[in-house]
Design a protein around this motif. Structure first.
Motif, PDB file in Angstrom:
ATOM      1  N   GLY A  84       7.236  -4.585 -10.645  1.00 14.70           N
ATOM      2  CA  GLY A  84       7.675  -5.941 -10.218  1.00 14.70           C
ATOM      3  C   GLY A  84       6.843  -6.350  -8.974  1.00 14.70           C
ATOM      4  N   TRP A  85       5.793  -5.673  -8.630  1.00 10.76           N
ATOM      5  CA  TRP A  85       4.674  -6.006  -7.500  1.00 10.76           C
ATOM      6  C   TRP A  85       3.624  -5.113  -7.888  1.00 10.76           C
ATOM      7  N   SER A  86       2.421  -5.673  -7.038  1.00 14.10           N
ATOM      8  CA  SER A  86       1.134  -4.826  -7.300  1.00 14.10           C
ATOM      9  C   SER A  86       0.498  -4.758  -5.804  1.00 14.10           C
ATOM     10  N   LEU A  87      -0.445  -3.720  -5.647  1.00 13.19           N
ATOM     11  CA  LEU A  87      -1.181  -3.431  -4.421  1.00 13.19           C
ATOM     12  C   LEU A  87      -2.489  -3.133  -4.671  1.00 13.19           C
ATOM     13  N   GLN A  88      -3.318  -3.856  -3.622  1.00 15.89           N
ATOM     14  CA  GLN A  88      -4.670  -3.606  -3.724  1.00 15.89           C
ATOM     15  C   GLN A  88      -5.242  -3.271  -2.323  1.00 15.89           C
ATOM     16  N   ALA A  89      -5.950  -2.055  -2.325  1.00 14.91           N
ATOM     17  CA  ALA A  89      -6.494  -1.722  -0.952  1.00 14.91           C
ATOM     18  C   ALA A  89      -7.732  -2.137  -0.646  1.00 14.91           C
ATOM     19  N   PHE A  90      -8.225  -2.472   0.536  1.00 13.96           N
ATOM     20  CA  PHE A  90      -9.547  -2.612   0.947  1.00 13.96           C
ATOM     21  C   PHE A  90      -9.928  -1.824   2.136  1.00 13.96           C
ATOM     22  N   ASP A  91     -11.312  -1.095   1.964  1.00 11.80           N
ATOM     23  CA  ASP A  91     -11.687  -0.316   3.170  1.00 11.80           C
ATOM     24  C   ASP A  91     -11.690  -1.187   4.429  1.00 11.80           C
ATOM     25  N   VAL A  92     -11.347  -0.857   5.699  1.00 14.60           N
ATOM     26  CA  VAL A  92     -11.308  -1.320   6.730  1.00 14.60           C
ATOM     27  C   VAL A  92     -12.266  -0.450   7.801  1.00 14.60           C
ATOM     28  N   LEU A  93     -12.445  -0.987   9.142  1.00 13.80           N
ATOM     29  CA  LEU A  93     -13.137   0.204  10.235  1.00 13.80           C
ATOM     30  C   LEU A  93     -12.367   0.463  11.279  1.00 13.80           C
ATOM     31  N   HIS A  94     -11.917   1.682  11.099  1.00  9.54           N
ATOM     32  CA  HIS A  94     -11.008   2.298  12.095  1.00  9.54           C
ATOM     33  C   HIS A  94     -11.225   3.650  12.033  1.00  9.54           C
ATOM     34  N   SER A  95     -10.350   4.754  12.529  1.00 10.25           N
ATOM     35  CA  SER A  95     -10.768   6.084  12.657  1.00 10.25           C
ATOM     36  C   SER A  95     -11.009   6.406  11.194  1.00 10.25           C
ATOM     37  N   GLU A  96     -11.988   6.880  10.809  1.00  9.35           N
ATOM     38  CA  GLU A  96     -12.441   7.512   9.550  1.00  9.35           C
ATOM     39  C   GLU A  96     -11.418   8.429   9.038  1.00  9.35           C
ATOM     40  N   ARG A  97     -11.231   9.519   9.782  1.00  6.38           N
ATOM     41  CA  ARG A  97     -10.202  10.487   9.365  1.00  6.38           C
ATOM     42  C   ARG A  97      -8.800  10.207   9.029  1.00  6.38           C
ATOM     43  N   ALA A  98      -8.493   8.837   9.471  1.00  7.71           N
ATOM     44  CA  ALA A  98      -7.110   8.358   9.283  1.00  7.71           C
ATOM     45  C   ALA A  98      -6.962   7.743   7.727  1.00  7.71           C
ATOM     46  N   LEU A  99      -8.264   7.408   7.297  1.00  8.12           N
ATOM     47  CA  LEU A  99      -8.371   6.893   5.942  1.00  8.12           C
ATOM     48  C   LEU A  99      -7.818   5.438   6.039  1.00  8.12           C
ATOM     49  N   PRO A 100      -8.422   4.624   6.959  1.00  6.78           N
ATOM     50  CA  PRO A 100      -7.858   3.085   6.930  1.00  6.78           C
ATOM     51  C   PRO A 100      -7.909   2.201   5.797  1.00  6.78           C
ATOM     52  N   HIS A 101      -7.073   1.457   5.438  1.00  5.81           N
ATOM     53  CA  HIS A 101      -7.200   0.397   4.662  1.00  5.81           C
ATOM     54  C   HIS A 101      -6.510  -0.853   5.067  1.00  5.81           C
ATOM     55  N   GLY A 102      -6.967  -1.889   4.527  1.00  8.50           N
ATOM     56  CA  GLY A 102      -6.039  -3.064   4.546  1.00  8.50           C
ATOM     57  C   GLY A 102      -5.478  -3.294   3.320  1.00  8.50           C
ATOM     58  N   LEU A 103      -4.264  -4.119   3.383  1.00  9.77           N
ATOM     59  CA  LEU A 103      -3.307  -4.145   2.036  1.00  9.77           C
ATOM     60  C   LEU A 103      -3.164  -5.431   1.630  1.00  9.77           C
ATOM     61  N   ARG A 104      -3.371  -5.811   0.446  1.00 13.08           N
ATOM     62  CA  ARG A 104      -3.172  -6.881  -0.278  1.00 13.08           C
ATOM     63  C   ARG A 104      -2.043  -6.929  -1.275  1.00 13.08           C
ATOM     64  N   ILE A 105      -0.708  -7.130  -0.928  1.00 13.76           N
ATOM     65  CA  ILE A 105       0.269  -7.255  -1.893  1.00 13.76           C
ATOM     66  C   ILE A 105       0.861  -8.459  -2.520  1.00 13.76           C
ATOM     67  N   GLU A 106       1.091  -8.345  -4.019  1.00 19.17           N
ATOM     68  CA  GLU A 106       1.558  -9.407  -4.677  1.00 19.17           C
ATOM     69  C   GLU A 106       2.976  -9.367  -5.264  1.00 19.17           C
ATOM     70  N   VAL A 107       3.784 -10.054  -4.741  1.00 22.99           N
ATOM     71  CA  VAL A 107       5.479  -9.753  -5.255  1.00 22.99           C
ATOM     72  C   VAL A 107       5.990 -10.997  -5.283  1.00 22.99           C
ATOM     73  N   ALA A 108       6.847 -11.370  -6.266  1.00 25.05           N
ATOM     74  CA  ALA A 108       7.479 -12.447  -6.557  1.00 25.05           C
ATOM     75  C   ALA A 108       6.789 -13.798  -6.409  1.00 25.05           C
ATOM     76  N   ASP A 109       5.415 -13.815  -6.925  1.00 22.09           N
ATOM     77  CA  ASP A 109       4.565 -14.696  -6.934  1.00 22.09           C
ATOM     78  C   ASP A 109       4.103 -15.247  -5.587  1.00 22.09           C
ATOM     79  N   LYS A 110       4.030 -14.160  -4.688  1.00 24.40           N
ATOM     80  CA  LYS A 110       3.614 -14.445  -3.321  1.00 24.40           C
ATOM     81  C   LYS A 110       2.600 -13.579  -3.057  1.00 24.40           C
ATOM     82  N   VAL A 111       1.553 -13.629  -2.055  1.00 26.57           N
ATOM     83  CA  VAL A 111       0.680 -12.627  -1.469  1.00 26.57           C
ATOM     84  C   VAL A 111       1.013 -12.549  -0.077  1.00 26.57           C
ATOM     85  N   ILE A 112       1.018 -11.025   0.395  1.00 23.68           N
ATOM     86  CA  ILE A 112       1.243 -10.619   1.709  1.00 23.68           C
ATOM     87  C   ILE A 112      -0.209  -9.817   1.924  1.00 23.68           C
TER      88      ILE A 112
END
Length: 247
Positions: free
Chosen positions: A136-164
């Motif tokens: 019922g939803w999907s997730l796409q992750a993007f590399d971002v610039l933060h503490s590398e050891r924390a494995l930082p990502h930005g998130l793009r979520i599609e749910v109920a025809d909306k994008v958060i």
């Protein structure tokens, strides 16, 4: 006017230090049959309970990166679920290594207590740029610039025809543009007003780039004391704990 079927409750939008008395990052997304947390900082469980949200109201927890103010609350949410005999599956979605890290945290915080053994938890991992298709939803992750050891990502979520879209914690990166492209809601960290600190954004640098964004709505989060003092100078919508957004 027809009300949106996606609600985002701001459980916590503070920084790692609880500046201004704000709780650590935790956003509760209610999209009808799909309900999930975006980040689950150390203070999340009491924050959720303040709003009458219990373990059975959470289908999944999505983690942007492995810093305690963004995932330190997961062991407590799982412990609460186990104590209250939750039976339905919960997904925990994170960068690589989430299951190992959370199991280790549970062993440190509650040694000898059965938590994961009592629950149906499905640990899923994402990698940068791949799309994770969920029920019922999907997730796409993007590399971002933060503490590398924390494995930082930005998130793009599609749910109920909306994008958060959510920046996670990051310094300026042009990846914020595709991450938030045409999003119905873009939650963007803005830790500082003018300080240049590696791994975080400040408002003055973000303000210069605002015309380049195509998202329909941007809201700012994760403020330090100076940013909180300067909110009258900020011309972008700012989050506070407890508010509810309709997407």
């Amino acid at each position: 006017m027809e009300m949106s079927n996606v609600q985002v409750k701001i459980i916590g939008c503070g920084d790692a230090f609880g500046s201004g008395g704000r709780l650590n990052t935790c956003f509760y997304v209610n999209a009808g049959p799909v309900r999930f947390l975006v980040d689950c900082g150390a203070t999340s469980l009491p924050g959720l309970k303040q709003h009458g949200i219990n373990a059975d109201d959470i289908d999944a927890i999505v983690i942007s990166h492995f810093h305690g103010d963004h995932y330190g609350g997961v062991p407590f949410v799982l412990l609460d679920a186990a104590i209250h005999s939750r039976t339905k599956k919960m997904q925990v979605i994170s960068p690589v290594g989430g299951q190992r890290r959370i199991a280790a945290l549970l062993d440190l915080l509650y040694p000898g207590t059965e938590v994961l053994e009592k629950l149906d938890v499905e640990f899923l991992e994402y990698g940068a740029n791949e799309v994770l298709n969920l029920e019922g939803w999907s997730l796409q992750a993007f590399d971002v610039l933060h503490s590398e050891r924390a494995l930082p990502h930005g998130l793009r979520i599609e749910v109920a025809d909306k994008v958060i879209a959510y920046s996670g914690d990051t310094s300026w990166t042009d990846a914020l543009f595709p991450l938030s492209a045409d999003a119905d809601l873009f939650i963007c960290e803005c830790n500082f007003f003018d300080l240049q600190v590696k791994g975080h954004l400040n408002y003055l640098e973000l303000e210069k780039r605002l015309p380049e964004f195509s998202c329909k709505r941007m809201v700012l989060t994760h403020f330090d004391p100076q940013m909180l003092d300067m909110l009258d100078e900020v011309h972008v919508e700012c989050l506070s704990d407890g508010i509810e957004l309709f997407v």
